[in-house]
Design a protein around this motif. Sequence first.
Motif, PDB file in Angstrom:
ATOM      1  N   TYR A 194       0.487  -0.956  -0.193  1.00 35.65           N
ATOM      2  CA  TYR A 194       0.354   0.107  -0.127  1.00 35.65           C
ATOM      3  C   TYR A 194       0.875   1.370   0.158  1.00 35.65           C
ATOM      4  CZ  TYR A 194      -3.338  -3.172   1.407  1.00 35.65           C
ATOM      5  OH  TYR A 194      -4.313  -4.361   1.931  1.00 35.65           O
ATOM      6  N   ASP A 201      -5.855  -9.246   7.439  1.00 38.17           N
ATOM      7  CA  ASP A 201      -5.640  -7.731   7.412  1.00 38.17           C
ATOM      8  C   ASP A 201      -5.767  -6.914   8.738  1.00 38.17           C
ATOM      9  OD1 ASP A 201      -5.577  -6.890   4.641  1.00 38.17           O
ATOM     10  OD2 ASP A 201      -7.844  -8.043   4.647  1.00 38.17           O
ATOM     11  N   CYS A 215      -6.655  -3.067   9.128  1.00 40.34           N
ATOM     12  CA  CYS A 215      -6.802  -2.345   7.268  1.00 40.34           C
ATOM     13  C   CYS A 215      -7.269  -0.905   8.492  1.00 40.34           C
ATOM     14  CB  CYS A 215      -8.438  -2.916   8.603  1.00 40.34           C
ATOM     15  SG  CYS A 215      -8.831  -3.287   9.461  1.00 40.34           S
ATOM     16  N   TYR A 220      -3.676   0.466   7.340  1.00 41.94           N
ATOM     17  CA  TYR A 220      -3.705   1.133   6.377  1.00 41.94           C
ATOM     18  C   TYR A 220      -3.928   2.429   5.559  1.00 41.94           C
ATOM     19  CZ  TYR A 220      -4.269  -3.661   5.614  1.00 41.94           C
ATOM     20  OH  TYR A 220      -4.203  -5.420   5.444  1.00 41.94           O
ATOM     21  N   SER A 237      -0.648   4.262   4.389  1.00 39.62           N
ATOM     22  CA  SER A 237      -0.099   4.882   3.279  1.00 39.62           C
ATOM     23  C   SER A 237      -0.132   5.999   2.431  1.00 39.62           C
ATOM     24  CB  SER A 237      -1.257   3.469   1.957  1.00 39.62           C
ATOM     25  OG  SER A 237      -2.824   4.043   1.963  1.00 39.62           O
ATOM     26  N   LEU A 247       4.079   0.690   2.616  1.00 39.63           N
ATOM     27  CA  LEU A 247       2.911  -0.258   3.522  1.00 39.63           C
ATOM     28  C   LEU A 247       3.790  -1.755   3.177  1.00 39.63           C
ATOM     29  CD1 LEU A 247       0.342   1.368   5.792  1.00 39.63           C
ATOM     30  CD2 LEU A 247       2.633   1.642   5.836  1.00 39.63           C
ATOM     31  N   VAL A 290       2.549  -5.638   3.768  1.00 41.19           N
ATOM     32  CA  VAL A 290       1.851  -7.151   4.191  1.00 41.19           C
ATOM     33  C   VAL A 290       2.282  -8.150   3.521  1.00 41.19           C
ATOM     34  CG1 VAL A 290       0.151  -7.208   5.526  1.00 41.19           C
ATOM     35  CG2 VAL A 290       0.142  -5.548   4.897  1.00 41.19           C
TER      36      VAL A 290
END
Length: 244
Positions: A7, A25, A28, A31, A34, A39, A41
Amino acid sequence: MLYYDEYGNRGNPTILLLHGAGALDTFCEQYCFSDKYHLVVPHLAGAGKAAAEVYDPQKTVEELFALVKSLHKKRIGVIGHSLGGQIAILLVSKRPELFHFAVFLSAWVNPRPTTIRLYCSLAGLSVKMLHWKWLVQIQGKYWNYTKEQTDTMAEYSQRITTQGYISFFSNTLDLSKLPEYQAIAIPMLAICGSREVKSMKTSLTLLAQNPSCQTMVLQGVGHDFPMRNAKQLNPVLKKFIRTF
């Protein structure tokens, strides 16, 4: 092969986000970082494309170091929750020079044999419940997942095995057997929730024995606070991260 999601712009400072057991996630609600950070993951054992894999700490650490090297960044940040927090501790203990900072969210590092045996004994039932799509979808909504994230979790949870679930607990990090941790000099932050179990709060105390690690207890929250209590957590993370 270690799969991972990205991200944000690769040109920005990179943060490695290590999710909790079976919850791809976990971050979440983070995020949104970003907009300023890149980012990454990874799909760790028991989640996403690695859902059917059994968690092996050494293998995971080796794969993550290879991933970090492939990013071609001098140093990056790392944030991990629960099992991901344990992995983050392993990473910075083994190669602290690769990291600007580390954040450990609800990292359990003082396993008791009786507790491990209890969790392992319940693995069969836990995995059976993870195979109920409707139940996993309810969990995803409770965690503030998007519909896509919820459907993804319901799909990959079908592939989690009893052996894989047991591996989350049988490989719990014991900080007393990781002397390298005490020598880390990079900035670290460890957080847990006030509603978590006693052993999690004890873990926070153990992590604080390294003077480079700040600790914090978020009031009124449980183990899933990255997803459920982002309004409390995100300002803390942003304040800690923005100096790097």
